[in-house]
Structures are given as C-alpha cells and as structure tokens.
Design a protein around this motif. Structure first.
Motif, short mmCIF file in Angstrom:
data_model
loop_
_atom_site.label_atom_id
_atom_site.label_comp_id
_atom_site.label_asym_id
_atom_site.label_seq_id
_atom_site.Cartn_x
_atom_site.Cartn_y
_atom_site.Cartn_z
N ARG A 187 -3.13 -8.72 -6.22
CA ARG A 187 -4.11 -8.61 -7.30
C ARG A 187 -5.47 -9.03 -6.75
O ARG A 187 -5.53 -9.78 -5.75
CB ARG A 187 -3.73 -9.45 -8.52
CG ARG A 187 -3.69 -10.93 -8.25
CD ARG A 187 -3.40 -11.72 -9.53
NE ARG A 187 -3.32 -13.16 -9.23
CZ ARG A 187 -4.37 -13.96 -9.09
NH1 ARG A 187 -5.61 -13.50 -9.22
NH2 ARG A 187 -4.20 -15.23 -8.79
N LEU A 188 -6.53 -8.54 -7.40
CA LEU A 188 -7.87 -8.92 -6.95
C LEU A 188 -8.16 -10.37 -7.32
O LEU A 188 -7.66 -10.85 -8.34
CB LEU A 188 -8.92 -7.98 -7.59
CG LEU A 188 -8.95 -6.56 -7.02
CD1 LEU A 188 -9.79 -5.65 -7.91
CD2 LEU A 188 -9.50 -6.54 -5.59
N GLY A 245 -2.22 -0.66 -5.76
CA GLY A 245 -2.59 0.05 -6.99
C GLY A 245 -4.02 0.57 -7.02
O GLY A 245 -4.35 1.43 -7.83
N TYR A 246 -4.89 0.09 -6.15
CA TYR A 246 -6.31 0.49 -6.18
C TYR A 246 -6.59 1.58 -5.15
O TYR A 246 -6.18 1.47 -3.99
CB TYR A 246 -7.21 -0.71 -5.87
CG TYR A 246 -7.14 -1.79 -6.93
CD1 TYR A 246 -7.93 -1.75 -8.06
CD2 TYR A 246 -6.24 -2.85 -6.78
CE1 TYR A 246 -7.84 -2.73 -9.04
CE2 TYR A 246 -6.14 -3.84 -7.75
CZ TYR A 246 -6.95 -3.77 -8.87
OH TYR A 246 -6.85 -4.74 -9.84
N ASP A 247 -7.31 2.61 -5.60
CA ASP A 247 -7.63 3.74 -4.72
C ASP A 247 -8.60 3.30 -3.62
O ASP A 247 -9.57 2.58 -3.88
CB ASP A 247 -8.27 4.85 -5.57
CG ASP A 247 -8.35 6.14 -4.78
OD1 ASP A 247 -7.52 7.02 -5.02
OD2 ASP A 247 -9.26 6.25 -3.92
N LEU A 300 -6.26 -9.32 -1.98
CA LEU A 300 -5.46 -8.31 -2.69
C LEU A 300 -4.14 -8.04 -1.95
O LEU A 300 -3.07 -7.98 -2.58
CB LEU A 300 -6.28 -7.01 -2.79
CG LEU A 300 -5.59 -5.79 -3.39
CD1 LEU A 300 -5.24 -6.02 -4.86
CD2 LEU A 300 -6.48 -4.54 -3.27
N ALA A 313 -15.55 -2.91 -2.76
CA ALA A 313 -14.93 -4.20 -2.40
C ALA A 313 -15.41 -4.71 -1.05
O ALA A 313 -15.87 -3.93 -0.21
CB ALA A 313 -13.41 -4.05 -2.38
N SER A 364 0.85 -1.20 0.00
CA SER A 364 0.00 0.00 0.00
C SER A 364 0.87 1.24 0.00
O SER A 364 2.06 1.17 0.31
CB SER A 364 -0.94 0.01 1.21
OG SER A 364 -0.21 0.16 2.40
N ILE A 382 -3.57 4.02 -1.57
CA ILE A 382 -3.84 2.91 -2.49
C ILE A 382 -3.42 1.59 -1.85
O ILE A 382 -2.45 1.54 -1.11
CB ILE A 382 -3.15 3.08 -3.87
CG1 ILE A 382 -1.63 3.24 -3.73
CG2 ILE A 382 -3.73 4.23 -4.66
CD1 ILE A 382 -0.87 3.17 -5.05
N TYR A 383 -4.22 0.55 -2.14
CA TYR A 383 -3.83 -0.81 -1.80
C TYR A 383 -3.43 -1.49 -3.11
O TYR A 383 -4.28 -1.66 -3.99
CB TYR A 383 -5.00 -1.60 -1.21
CG TYR A 383 -5.52 -1.20 0.16
CD1 TYR A 383 -4.84 -0.31 1.00
CD2 TYR A 383 -6.72 -1.74 0.63
CE1 TYR A 383 -5.35 0.03 2.25
CE2 TYR A 383 -7.23 -1.42 1.88
CZ TYR A 383 -6.54 -0.52 2.68
OH TYR A 383 -7.04 -0.20 3.92
N ASP A 407 -12.36 3.80 -4.21
CA ASP A 407 -12.94 2.79 -5.09
C ASP A 407 -13.21 1.50 -4.29
O ASP A 407 -14.29 0.90 -4.38
CB ASP A 407 -11.91 2.52 -6.20
CG ASP A 407 -12.53 1.99 -7.47
OD1 ASP A 407 -13.77 2.02 -7.57
OD2 ASP A 407 -11.77 1.52 -8.35
N LEU A 408 -12.21 1.11 -3.49
CA LEU A 408 -12.33 -0.13 -2.72
C LEU A 408 -13.42 0.00 -1.65
O LEU A 408 -14.20 -0.93 -1.43
CB LEU A 408 -10.99 -0.49 -2.09
CG LEU A 408 -9.87 -0.80 -3.08
CD1 LEU A 408 -8.53 -0.97 -2.36
CD2 LEU A 408 -10.19 -2.06 -3.90
#
Ligand code: COA
Length: 378
Positions: free
Chosen positions: A59-60, A36-38, A54, A46, A23, A33-34, A41-42
């Motif tokens: 990766r998801l 790469g993901y904001d 992740l 998620a 992260s 970010i985790y 968004d998560l």
C-alpha cells in the motif's frame, strides 16, 4: 522420462511458478502494475521512496510513514568502514556489477543481523540494502577514478544522493527527477529472472544477503539487466544516424540478437519504454545533443519493420543515462539500485509463505549403461 516428470518448457515460458501480490505484467495489453497501481500513473506521480514502501507493504505510505522510511534510508546509507576499504581494494578494472556482487556479499559479514530470520530484522536488512546499493556504486566509481568518496547527504532523495555522491556536486532537478523516474520504472517486474533467482535462494531459508547476491549475478547477464550497457555499446559502435539501418540489417543477416529489443512476456509496447523514450527525447533536446535519441528512434523503426520486435525497458534507458553523462558500465548497476526494492519485497514475501522451490528436469540422457572399468575404456 520418469513417470512423475513433465515435459520441460524451454525457458519456463508461460509457467506460473509463484503467487505474488507485488507486481503483475500483462504482456498482451502491455500493462504493468505494482500492487494494484498502473505503472503510467506511478511514473508520472510517485517517487522511488513511495514505490519502495508500496512494494514492501503493498500500500502507498501516509506522509509520516514516508518520512519515517526516508529517515531510515538516510541513516542506513553510510557504508561500514570495512566496506570502504574493500571497495578501495577492488581493481579499478573490475566490472561494476562484479564489484557490486562482491561488496553486497561482504556486507553480510559486517551485519550483526545477517542471520536473523525474524521479519523485523529482514525488513531492516531490506532498508540497509536499498539504502546502500547506490552508494556502493558511486563510491566505486569515484575510487576507481582516484577521487575521494562523497558521503550521502541527509535530506536528498535516493535519486538525488546517487547523483550527488557520483559527481560530488548538487544535482539539478531535471537529472534528479529523470533518475527518480528510472528507479520507479525498474523497481519490480513480477517473476523476472533475477527475482526468480532471489526467491529460489530465499526458499531454501538462506539469508537475505545470499538471495540478493544470487539476484545480482542473474541481473548482470546481457539477456537481462546487462542489455542496457549492450544498447549503448551498439549505438557508440554505429556512430551515426545513416549507419543505423545497414547495421541493423547486417545484425539480422548474421542472426545476432540486438540488445534492448524483444521480451519474454510483452507482445506489445513495454509500458516502461514509453516513459524512457520520452525522457531520452527531452534530455536530448535539453542538452542540444539529439543524436543518440535520433539513432535510437531509427533503430526502433527498423527493428519493428523487419522483425516486429518492440523496444524493451533497456533500450531507451541507455540513451537516457548517456545524456546524463553517466559512465556506460554503471547502467546495469543503476538497474540493480532500483530492482533491489523489488528483490527484497519478493524475498520478504517468499519468507512469509515459504515452500522450497524445487522443480524437476526432463531427463533426456541415456539410461541402463553398464559401468566400464577405467582400464577397459577406449
Ligand atoms: N534481436 C533479434 N532477434 C530477436 C531479439 C532481438 N533482441 N529478441 C528476440 N528475437 C527473435 C529470436 O531470434 C527468435 O527468432 P526465431 O523464432 O526466428 O528464432 C524470436 O525473436 C523469439 O525470441 P526468443 O529468444 O526465443 O525469446 P525469449 O523469450 O527466449 O527471449 C529476450 C527474450 C528478452 C531474452 C530476447 O528478446 C533477447 O535476447 N533480447 C535482447 C536482450 C535484451 O534486450 N534483454 C532485456 C530484456 S528486458
């Protein structure tokens, strides 16, 4: 100062002490970010189980990978009978964080793989720890109140099982999603103090349980995870909306730190606070008791106006959990139930590319003193 030592940076502020793909915090832009993901968004889309995958795999998961992880967590969530006995033996007056630290340490004694340092065994331990944290916390909560523990129910999410095993009743959707989002938001935060502690322990090639015990002890402190309990204590002490401003001004006049404000890295809004503020507001409206949200908002306004300090993750998590009827001394353990995913991810990352973490100290004491025999000392 020894010739090869640098000048100390108080609190290691700004020091980059590890490389990580797990992260990243951008304190200027207020971004997290985790892998790469904001975080926004998560938090919106998620589930905590997806976040666990992740953080461990960067990766998801696909649907089948997610189902497999859920099944592993479900199978691992029951506590060994010796651990049930231990929880019953712990004084009801014990702080739940002290209880968690003790019980997690004891878990190692009943795990045949505790000392197995293969990556497959370490991943299985990460599953067991993540699955068991919430159940340890809720089992203690029930036992200390003279209630029988409730076994986790297969098919419920980690958030759902936390509420189910806490209350012994089917959790409602709003409460479950609130806890789920809180777990998503607290899961990892780069090289925060407890994660650093876990990595330092892991870097000696000590076992995962030892690393996690180090992390729990570090999270407990009021400058870190213990702050959320401090926030609700303050709100309860203040008691009413009109008392907020004088209380804050008085605290500043006495140079006291107000729990739930300020951050080592963020210079703007903590992006996790954005979601917790909104959940606190919505839960207040839903239950018809907006007092704690209103007081929190007023406190945030005054602290910002007076000191330009922003609310951090712990500030609105307090009124959010309180609105769900969760006992206040379980607030920090809930943080731990989430952060165990990040801690274990960092321990796995440390093992995968290890070097002993051993910084230097800037020596500021005297030198060249002559030993004085005991009888000659004044
Ligand atoms: N209340 C009052 N003043 C605060 C404050 C708070 N919560 N947080 C920071 N400050 C002030 C400090 O007193 C200091 O003022 P000064 O320069 O006049 O001495 C200045 O802001 C810088 O704070 P400092 O303590 O040096 O920052 P830090 O990076 O070492 O500490 C925290 C960061 C998070 C430990 C600190 O903000 C804090 O103690 N917050 C309250 C506990 C908390 O909520 N922790 C959870 C963090 S997620």
């Amino acid at each position: 100062m020894s010739s090869d030592a640098n000048v100390a940076k108080a609190g290691l502020e700004g020091v980059v002490a590890a490389q990580s793909s797990i992260s990243d915090v951008n304190g200027i832009e207020g971004r997290l970010i985790y892998a790469g993901y904001d975080i926004h968004d998560l938090a919106r889309h998620a589930t905590f189980e997806e976040i666990i995958y992740l953080l461990w795999n960067l990766r998801l998961p696909t649907r089948s990978e997610l189902n497999e992880l859920k099944q592993q967590i479900s199978q691992a969530s029951q506590l060994p009978p010796e651990i049930h006995q231990l929880i019953r033996a712990i004084p009801a007056t014990a702080s739940p964080m002290d209880m968690l630290r003790t019980v997690v340490s004891a878990l190692a004694l009943y795990d045949a793989e505790a000392g197995d340092m293969s990556s497959a065994a370490n991943l299985r331990k990460a599953v067991r720890l993540t699955a068991r944290f919430p159940i340890i916390v809720t089992t203690f909560q029930r036992v200390r109140n003279g209630l029988e523990p409730v076994e986790p129910r297969p098919g419920l999410s980690i958030a759902g099982n936390f509420l189910y095993t806490l209350n012994g009743a089917e959790p409602d959707e709003v409460a479950t999603r609130t806890i789920d989002v809180a777990l998503v938001l607290h899961a990892d935060h780069e090289l925060n103090a407890s994660t650093f502690a876990a990595r330092v322990t892991a870097a000696t090639l000590s076992d995962m349980y030892s690393a996690i015990v180090s992390a729990i002890g570090t999270l407990k402190g009021p400058l870190h995870g213990g702050a959320n309990e401090g926030v609700i204590k303050n709100l309860l002490e203040i008691g009413s909306l009109e008392n907020v401003e004088p209380w804050v001004l008085n605290a500043f006049a006495n140079k006291a730190k107000i729990m739930g404000f300020g951050h080592r890295v963020y210079r703007t809004e903590d992006p996790r606070a954005t979601h917790l503020r909104e959940m606190s507001r919505q839960l207040g409206e839903r239950t018809g008791e907006t007092k704690w949200y209103d007081m929190s908002q007023r406190m945030e306004e005054v602290v910002k106006r007076e000191k330009h300090l922003n609310a951090n993750v712990d500030f609105y998590s307090a009124s959010t959990y309180y609105a769900l009827g969760i006992p206040t001394d379980l607030f920090t353990p809930i943080f731990a139930c989430s952060r165990i995913s990040g801690w274990t991810a960092h321990v796995l990352e440390q093992y995968a590319s290890n070097r002993l973490i051993r910084p230097r100290a800037e020596y500021v004491g005297p030198r060249d003193l002559q030993y004085v025999p005991l009888d000659e000392r004044a």
